[in-house]
Design a protein around this motif. Sequence first.
Motif, PDB file in Angstrom:
ATOM      1  N   UNK A  96       0.648  -1.214  -0.441  1.00 47.33           N
ATOM      2  CA  UNK A  96      -0.427   0.491  -0.443  1.00 47.33           C
ATOM      3  C   UNK A  96       0.952   1.140  -0.418  1.00 47.33           C
ATOM      4  N   UNK A  97       1.941   0.815  -0.801  1.00 47.02           N
ATOM      5  CA  UNK A  97       3.369   2.421  -0.562  1.00 47.02           C
ATOM      6  C   UNK A  97       2.489   3.914  -1.792  1.00 47.02           C
ATOM      7  N   UNK A  98       1.178   5.076  -0.800  1.00 47.50           N
ATOM      8  CA  UNK A  98       1.096   5.833  -1.122  1.00 47.50           C
ATOM      9  C   UNK A  98       1.627   6.242  -2.466  1.00 47.50           C
ATOM     10  N   UNK A  99       2.493   6.669  -2.370  1.00 47.71           N
ATOM     11  CA  UNK A  99       2.569   7.658  -3.992  1.00 47.71           C
ATOM     12  C   UNK A  99       2.247   7.036  -5.108  1.00 47.71           C
ATOM     13  N   UNK A 100       3.034   5.543  -5.007  1.00 48.87           N
ATOM     14  CA  UNK A 100       3.390   4.235  -5.962  1.00 48.87           C
ATOM     15  C   UNK A 100       0.819   4.984  -6.548  1.00 48.87           C
ATOM     16  N   UNK A 101       0.105   4.382  -5.454  1.00 51.80           N
ATOM     17  CA  UNK A 101      -1.195   3.817  -5.433  1.00 51.80           C
ATOM     18  C   UNK A 101      -2.187   5.511  -6.485  1.00 51.80           C
ATOM     19  N   UNK A 102      -1.239   6.899  -6.452  1.00 52.76           N
ATOM     20  CA  UNK A 102      -1.376   8.173  -6.309  1.00 52.76           C
ATOM     21  C   UNK A 102      -0.360   8.493  -7.593  1.00 52.76           C
ATOM     22  N   UNK A 103       0.031   8.069  -8.207  1.00 51.16           N
ATOM     23  CA  UNK A 103       1.573   8.630  -9.256  1.00 51.16           C
ATOM     24  C   UNK A 103       2.550   9.790  -8.870  1.00 51.16           C
ATOM     25  N   UNK A 104       2.444  10.053  -7.516  1.00 57.64           N
ATOM     26  CA  UNK A 104       3.035  11.432  -6.921  1.00 57.64           C
ATOM     27  C   UNK A 104       4.334  10.984  -6.327  1.00 57.64           C
ATOM     28  N   UNK A 105       4.967  11.967  -6.365  1.00 56.74           N
ATOM     29  CA  UNK A 105       6.828  11.924  -6.552  1.00 56.74           C
ATOM     30  C   UNK A 105       7.328  12.109  -5.140  1.00 56.74           C
ATOM     31  N   UNK A 106       8.581  13.414  -5.407  1.00 56.77           N
ATOM     32  CA  UNK A 106       8.861  13.160  -4.549  1.00 56.77           C
ATOM     33  C   UNK A 106       8.436  14.499  -3.404  1.00 56.77           C
ATOM     34  N   UNK A 107       8.507  15.059  -2.168  1.00 56.27           N
ATOM     35  CA  UNK A 107       7.801  15.908  -1.990  1.00 56.27           C
ATOM     36  C   UNK A 107       6.183  16.276  -2.366  1.00 56.27           C
ATOM     37  N   UNK A 108       6.365  15.406  -1.586  1.00 57.31           N
ATOM     38  CA  UNK A 108       4.321  15.440  -2.191  1.00 57.31           C
ATOM     39  C   UNK A 108       3.561  15.056  -0.779  1.00 57.31           C
ATOM     40  N   UNK A 109       3.660  13.967  -0.779  1.00 60.44           N
ATOM     41  CA  UNK A 109       2.929  13.837   0.532  1.00 60.44           C
ATOM     42  C   UNK A 109       3.424  13.457   1.873  1.00 60.44           C
TER      43      UNK A 109
END
Length: 244
Positions: A96-109
């Motif tokens: 369940x890694x959040x960055x991967x589930x939402x396609x977000x990058x460094x410094x965002x979540x």
Amino acid sequence: MKNYSRRSMLAVGAATFAVTASAAQAQQPAAFRPVPTKDGFTTLTSDEALQFLIDGNNNFLAGKESGPPLGPQRRLELAKGQAPFCAYVTCSDSRVPPELLFGRGLGELFIIRNAGNTVDTAAMGSIEFAVAVLKVPLVVVMGHEKCGAVDAACKVIMEDARFPGAIDDMIHPILPAALGVRDKEGKINLEDAVRENVRRIVHRLRNEADPIMLNPQREGKLKVVGAYYELARGLVDFFDQPKA
Ligand SMILES: [Zn+2]
């Protein structure tokens, strides 16, 4: 106790469409949308921040992850300071890694993770830091399908199970949620317990937290949202949103 949101239902259709879409179409990544910032903070409202996550998860469901910039230029930019748009509380589960589930990058979540997505003192302080210092407009608490920590809490109640080391203590805060959804026969449905655990944490963050959490919510600058992640489908169901 099942409480599927309208979006959850719609996503069934979306996922079916994604499967039938041509392979070439599925491989077309969506354009990466950078998060707007000003003076070192995100300028997104709570609703816009949530929409970023929903759009990102829709791309993930459709196999159109955009691949955020991770190169030297972005790292150099972020070395000067971070401006995340969301504090994300979820389980340590490797699926369940959040960055991967939402396609977000460094410094965002701004991510807080432990088994069972419990909000203990360290987690609460981390959320408060994200809200008070980094000015995030959104806090998400996400549980997930087949959560081992919540399952262990259910087993403590149903089978009087015990776990070694610090695991018993770690599970302890999840017990009220599991108890709350126990049926007349003493059985507990795992998904109900996971969603109830999220609901209880969200309720606390909305109503029983420090003024540094409550004031921005009263002022309309912060929303706390509860979510449930379905492992095989890849869907994040934002099922607990504050009433408008
Ligand atoms: Zn878990």
